[in-house]
Enzyme design. Structure first.
Site, PDB file in Angstrom:
ATOM      1  N   HIS A  20      -3.659   4.476  89.607  1.00  0.00           N
ATOM      2  CA  HIS A  20      -2.401   4.080  90.228  1.00  0.00           C
ATOM      3  C   HIS A  20      -1.450   4.612  89.552  1.00  0.00           C
ATOM      4  O   HIS A  20      -1.438   4.655  88.096  1.00  0.00           O
ATOM      5  CB  HIS A  20      -2.050   2.571  90.577  1.00  0.00           C
ATOM      6  N   ASN A  70      -1.130   4.030  83.543  1.00  0.00           N
ATOM      7  CA  ASN A  70      -1.967   3.194  82.542  1.00  0.00           C
ATOM      8  C   ASN A  70      -3.595   3.675  82.562  1.00  0.00           C
ATOM      9  O   ASN A  70      -4.020   3.769  83.766  1.00  0.00           O
ATOM     10  CB  ASN A  70      -1.647   2.010  82.412  1.00  0.00           C
ATOM     11  N   HIS A  72       2.863   3.774  88.476  1.00  0.00           N
ATOM     12  CA  HIS A  72       3.950   3.180  88.896  1.00  0.00           C
ATOM     13  C   HIS A  72       4.934   3.910  88.888  1.00  0.00           C
ATOM     14  O   HIS A  72       5.522   4.903  88.155  1.00  0.00           O
ATOM     15  CB  HIS A  72       4.311   2.340  87.565  1.00  0.00           C
ATOM     16  N   ASP A 128       5.253  -3.065  94.363  1.00  0.00           N
ATOM     17  CA  ASP A 128       4.533  -3.791  93.175  1.00  0.00           C
ATOM     18  C   ASP A 128       4.766  -5.316  93.467  1.00  0.00           C
ATOM     19  O   ASP A 128       5.774  -5.672  93.869  1.00  0.00           O
ATOM     20  CB  ASP A 128       4.820  -3.474  91.737  1.00  0.00           C
ATOM     21  N   ILE A 129       3.742  -6.128  93.354  1.00  0.00           N
ATOM     22  CA  ILE A 129       3.886  -7.723  93.746  1.00  0.00           C
ATOM     23  C   ILE A 129       4.638  -8.346  92.557  1.00  0.00           C
ATOM     24  O   ILE A 129       5.162  -9.413  92.681  1.00  0.00           O
ATOM     25  CB  ILE A 129       2.672  -8.410  94.273  1.00  0.00           C
ATOM     26  N   GLN A 142      -4.604  -0.726  81.627  1.00  0.00           N
ATOM     27  CA  GLN A 142      -4.824  -0.416  82.910  1.00  0.00           C
ATOM     28  C   GLN A 142      -5.682  -1.864  83.216  1.00  0.00           C
ATOM     29  O   GLN A 142      -6.596  -1.941  82.798  1.00  0.00           O
ATOM     30  CB  GLN A 142      -5.869   0.683  83.055  1.00  0.00           C
TER      31      GLN A 142
END
Length: 116
Positions: free
Chosen positions: A99, A86, A101, A30-31, A93
């Protein structure tokens, strides 16, 4: 989908720090990590959210969950982790591409939800 952030990552048009890839899924850091371990696992094929899945999506959903433990352990969370998906506006979301996490690290991640 042309304007989907994660589809552009899958296509290689946006760089990502990949940690796993096969024919069906892609996992990357994750960025904006919320925990010491914070990976995203996505299907390569565009699926908007859990709200839009059908029986044809079962194999890729299973694949996403099947790699979660290995990825968490390999990246610094061998004693457990949390998987968060989410969904929609209520679920916060932010990217309209399914996606998961994978979050963890050396310390417990805390309570599931804040009480209101």
């Amino acid at each position: 989908m042309e304007d989907c952030l994660f589809c552009r990552i899958v296509a290689g048009r946006i760089p990502a720090r990949k940690v796993f890839e096969d024919d069906e899924i892609l996992a990357f850091h994750d960025i904006n990590p919320a925990r010491p371990v914070h990976l995203l696992v996505i299907p390569k094929r565009h699926i908007t959210s859990l709200a839009t899945v059908d029986d044809a999506d079962i194999p890729v959903l299973g694949r996403m969950l099947a790699v979660a433990n290995r990825l968490a352990a390999e990246h610094g969370s061998p004693d457990g982790f949390r998987v968060i998906i989410n969904t929609g506006r209520i679920g916060h979301q932010e990217v309209q591409h399914l996606h998961a996490h994978i979050v963890g690290g050396p310390d417990p991640v805390g309570p599931m939800l804040k009480r209101i």
